[in-house]
Structures are given as C-alpha cells and as structure tokens.
Design a protein around this motif. Structure first.
Motif, PDB file in Angstrom:
ATOM      1  N   TYR A  45     -10.387  -8.924   3.304  1.00 40.70           N
ATOM      2  CA  TYR A  45      -9.808  -8.132   4.395  1.00 40.70           C
ATOM      3  C   TYR A  45      -8.301  -8.260   4.368  1.00 40.70           C
ATOM      4  O   TYR A  45      -7.750  -9.253   3.882  1.00 40.70           O
ATOM      5  N   LEU A  46      -7.651  -7.240   4.881  1.00 42.13           N
ATOM      6  CA  LEU A  46      -6.189  -7.173   4.875  1.00 42.13           C
ATOM      7  C   LEU A  46      -5.634  -7.545   6.242  1.00 42.13           C
ATOM      8  O   LEU A  46      -6.274  -7.319   7.265  1.00 42.13           O
ATOM      9  N   GLN A  47      -4.443  -8.097   6.216  1.00 46.95           N
ATOM     10  CA  GLN A  47      -3.753  -8.432   7.464  1.00 46.95           C
ATOM     11  C   GLN A  47      -2.319  -7.932   7.357  1.00 46.95           C
ATOM     12  O   GLN A  47      -1.641  -8.224   6.366  1.00 46.95           O
ATOM     13  N   PRO A  48      -1.841  -7.164   8.341  1.00 48.54           N
ATOM     14  CA  PRO A  48      -0.449  -6.683   8.284  1.00 48.54           C
ATOM     15  C   PRO A  48       0.539  -7.844   8.173  1.00 48.54           C
ATOM     16  O   PRO A  48       0.329  -8.902   8.762  1.00 48.54           O
ATOM     17  N   LEU A  49       1.603  -7.633   7.416  1.00 48.95           N
ATOM     18  CA  LEU A  49       2.593  -8.686   7.198  1.00 48.95           C
ATOM     19  C   LEU A  49       3.188  -9.183   8.512  1.00 48.95           C
ATOM     20  O   LEU A  49       3.503 -10.365   8.654  1.00 48.95           O
ATOM     21  N   SER A  50       3.318  -8.269   9.481  1.00 51.94           N
ATOM     22  CA  SER A  50       3.907  -8.649  10.776  1.00 51.94           C
ATOM     23  C   SER A  50       3.022  -9.610  11.562  1.00 51.94           C
ATOM     24  O   SER A  50       3.481 -10.235  12.514  1.00 51.94           O
ATOM     25  N   GLN A  51       1.738  -9.736  11.184  1.00 55.64           N
ATOM     26  CA  GLN A  51       0.810 -10.607  11.906  1.00 55.64           C
ATOM     27  C   GLN A  51       0.570 -11.948  11.205  1.00 55.64           C
ATOM     28  O   GLN A  51      -0.096 -12.820  11.765  1.00 55.64           O
ATOM     29  N   LEU A  85       0.828  -1.200   0.000  1.00 57.33           N
ATOM     30  CA  LEU A  85       0.000   0.000   0.000  1.00 57.33           C
ATOM     31  C   LEU A  85       0.866   1.255   0.000  1.00 57.33           C
ATOM     32  O   LEU A  85       1.988   1.254   0.510  1.00 57.33           O
ATOM     33  N   SER A  86       0.318   2.307  -0.574  1.00 54.53           N
ATOM     34  CA  SER A  86       1.001   3.598  -0.538  1.00 54.53           C
ATOM     35  C   SER A  86       0.991   4.150   0.884  1.00 54.53           C
ATOM     36  O   SER A  86       0.174   3.749   1.718  1.00 54.53           O
ATOM     37  N   ASN A  87       1.911   5.051   1.133  1.00 53.86           N
ATOM     38  CA  ASN A  87       1.964   5.685   2.458  1.00 53.86           C
ATOM     39  C   ASN A  87       0.664   6.426   2.742  1.00 53.86           C
ATOM     40  O   ASN A  87       0.053   7.010   1.841  1.00 53.86           O
ATOM     41  N   HIS A  88       0.250   6.402   4.000  1.00 53.41           N
ATOM     42  CA  HIS A  88      -0.955   7.099   4.467  1.00 53.41           C
ATOM     43  C   HIS A  88      -2.240   6.528   3.864  1.00 53.41           C
ATOM     44  O   HIS A  88      -3.266   7.206   3.841  1.00 53.41           O
ATOM     45  N   THR A  89      -2.170   5.303   3.336  1.00 56.64           N
ATOM     46  CA  THR A  89      -3.376   4.662   2.817  1.00 56.64           C
ATOM     47  C   THR A  89      -4.143   4.013   3.966  1.00 56.64           C
ATOM     48  O   THR A  89      -3.548   3.403   4.860  1.00 56.64           O
ATOM     49  N   ASP A  90      -5.464   4.147   3.939  1.00 62.08           N
ATOM     50  CA  ASP A  90      -6.302   3.547   4.969  1.00 62.08           C
ATOM     51  C   ASP A  90      -6.674   2.126   4.560  1.00 62.08           C
ATOM     52  O   ASP A  90      -7.418   1.928   3.584  1.00 62.08           O
ATOM     53  N   PRO A  91      -6.156   1.100   5.258  1.00 61.53           N
ATOM     54  CA  PRO A  91      -6.479  -0.283   4.895  1.00 61.53           C
ATOM     55  C   PRO A  91      -7.975  -0.571   4.908  1.00 61.53           C
ATOM     56  O   PRO A  91      -8.455  -1.385   4.117  1.00 61.53           O
ATOM     57  N   ALA A  92      -8.715   0.085   5.788  1.00 61.49           N
ATOM     58  CA  ALA A  92     -10.163  -0.147   5.871  1.00 61.49           C
ATOM     59  C   ALA A  92     -10.847   0.254   4.566  1.00 61.49           C
ATOM     60  O   ALA A  92     -11.797  -0.418   4.111  1.00 61.49           O
TER      61      ALA A  92
END
Length: 295
Positions: free
Chosen positions: A55-61, A23-30
C-alpha cells in the motif's frame, strides 16, 4: 543497500525496504496498490507470504502517520496521536479561559449596569450594546494572545529541551501560524463575548438603571453549568498532569539492569562472515577506552 544483508539476499519475499514512488499526474494510487499486491501472489509462494498487501502512503503523511506500520525501522517519526492530544488539551484550556471570562463578565455586570442603562436611555440599540461587549472581549483576547506569544518565545528553549525538538523562532511566525492565531482570536471573541453581550443587551433599561438585574432560570442554569464544566475540566487536567508526572518519575528512576551511559552500539548486518566479525571485535577491544565488548 548492497552493503547490507538485504542487498546480498534479494528475493521476492524480502520487502524490508523504504521504497519511494514518483507517480505520474492523474494516477490512481489505489490501482497502483492493486497491481503491486498482485505481484505477491505471482512471485511469492503462499507459505512464504508473511505480508499480503502493498500500500502507498503520501509523502506528507510519512512523518506523523508511520508509527503503526509493521516492521517500521525508522528512528525519525512523529505521532499524530500526540499532535491530536496536544491540540485537544489546548482547546480545553482555551474553553476554560472563555468560560472563566464569561462568568467574570456576568458577575461584573452589576458594575456595568448603569453604564449600559444610560447608553440604552440615550438611544443605543441592542446590536450596539452587543458590539460594545464584543469589542471589549476582542481587546482582552488580543492582549492575552500577545502575552501568550511572548511566553512561548521565552519558554521555547525549555520546550525544545523537554520534547527533543528543534523549533526556532521563525517557525512560530509563519503565515500559517499567524492565520491560526487570528482565527483563535476571532473564535475567542465570539464565544467569550457572546454570553455577557446577549445578557446585558436583553435586560430592560429600567432594571439596569436601578441596578436590579434578574436573570431567568435558563440563564442561571447555564451559568451554573458553565461553572461545573469549568471545574470538571480543571480537575481532569490536574489529575492528568499528576499521573503523567508520576509515570515520568517512575520511568526516570526505573532500574534498567545496566548503565546506559558510555555504551556504543554498532550495526553488524553487513559483516559477511563470523571470522570477519571476530576480527572486528578484537580490533575494537584493543582500542583505548574499551572496557568490554559483546555481540
């Protein structure tokens, strides 16, 4: 991907892909989730919507928090519940150790009574008496953590074998882990040293010199409560270990209905036809060492 059935039969109702989005910076995943979900109603017929949301899930999770995902096909995943369980058990064991130390320190207070009394008579303030007990607790806690780290290094190969991990010695000595150890040492020192420090600092000097230490009802109830809590936690841990041990023994001796050794599985989703599958099956059957084959 194009060698699999997913690549050969691409259509909107087929979501069997691991998809990574940068995602681009400052993009809202919701907002991304909302727009992606709208594509389902736009392109997939209602009677074919066996999933209804993207739905999206952060890579760290992904590693620790993907085990509950529907149709998850990954073979490399951890479990955040296991991490939380181990953390809770560690916390419980540390609490038992702190309570044990507090009870032993107060039981040993008769021997320290004259020493503390002399310090008070010579002009030591309450805060200095408390500081003395905190220092003592801190030294013991530091030595205990050092011994614990040494035991962890010795037990690391066995630990890796039991849980199937690849932890190495450098993993234990990261700045983050050292910071955690320092925090644990500080908490243990404050918690473990607080009770004996406040008890001994608040006893009158004359009582200390006479070795006559009387504790109030609140202190007595607190000490009894700590003992009960300590033994309760110990009993729960022992029962839990016995139950888990029995479960693992049952699983290891359970008859699966087949011998699990010397069996090789080969995915056949990319095989284009039954004739091709039959040829592959006959070729494998001719290999030296093949006893039997099934599809």
């Amino acid at each position: 991907m194009m060698d699999s059935w997913m690549g050969k039969n691409v259509h909107w109702s087929n979501a069997s892909y691991y998809t990574f989005c940068l995602l681009s910076n400052h993009t809202d995943p919701a907002q991304i989730e909302k727009k992606a979900t709208a594509l389902i109603d736009k392109y997939v017929p209602k009677d074919n919507q066996y999933f209804t949301k993207f739905y999206l899930q952060p890579l760290s999770q992904v590693y620790l928090q993907s085990q509950d995902l529907r149709d998850n096909m990954s073979t490399r995943e951890g479990n955040i519940k296991t991490v939380k369980t181990v953390f809770f058990l560690s916390f419980l064991i540390i609490m038992i150790a702190c309570i044990n130390y507090m009870n032993l320190a107060t039981a040993r207070s008769q021997k320290n009574a004259k020493e503390v009394g002399i310090n008070k008579v010579l002009g030591a303030h309450r805060n200095q008496i408390k500081f003395r007990f905190y220092i003592e607790t801190g030294i013991i806690a530091f030595l205990s953590i050092t011994v614990g780290i040494i035991l962890a290094l010795v037990a690391l190969p066995t630990f890796n074998h039991i849980i199937g991990s690849g932890l190495a010695v450098p993993h234990l000595f990261t700045l983050e882990n050292m910071g955690i150890c320092l925090t644990i040492w500080l908490i243990i020192t404050l918690v473990g040293g607080s009770y004996p420090a406040f008890i001994m600092a608040n006893i009158p000097s004359l009582s200390l010199m006479k070795n006559v230490i009387t504790q109030g009802k609140i202190a007595q109830y607190l000490r009894k409560g700590l003992v009960i809590f300590q033994f309760t936690c110990s009993i729960i841990l022992i029962i839990g270990v016995i139950i888990i041990s029995l479960q693992m023994r049952h699983i290891s001796k359970k008859d699966l209905g087949y011998q699990a050794t010397n069996i090789v599985t080969i995915p056949i989703r990319s095989v284009p036809s039954m004739d091709k599958l039959k040829n592959i099956k006959e070729s494998i059957q001719k290999l030296t060492g093949t006893v039997s084959i099934a599809t």
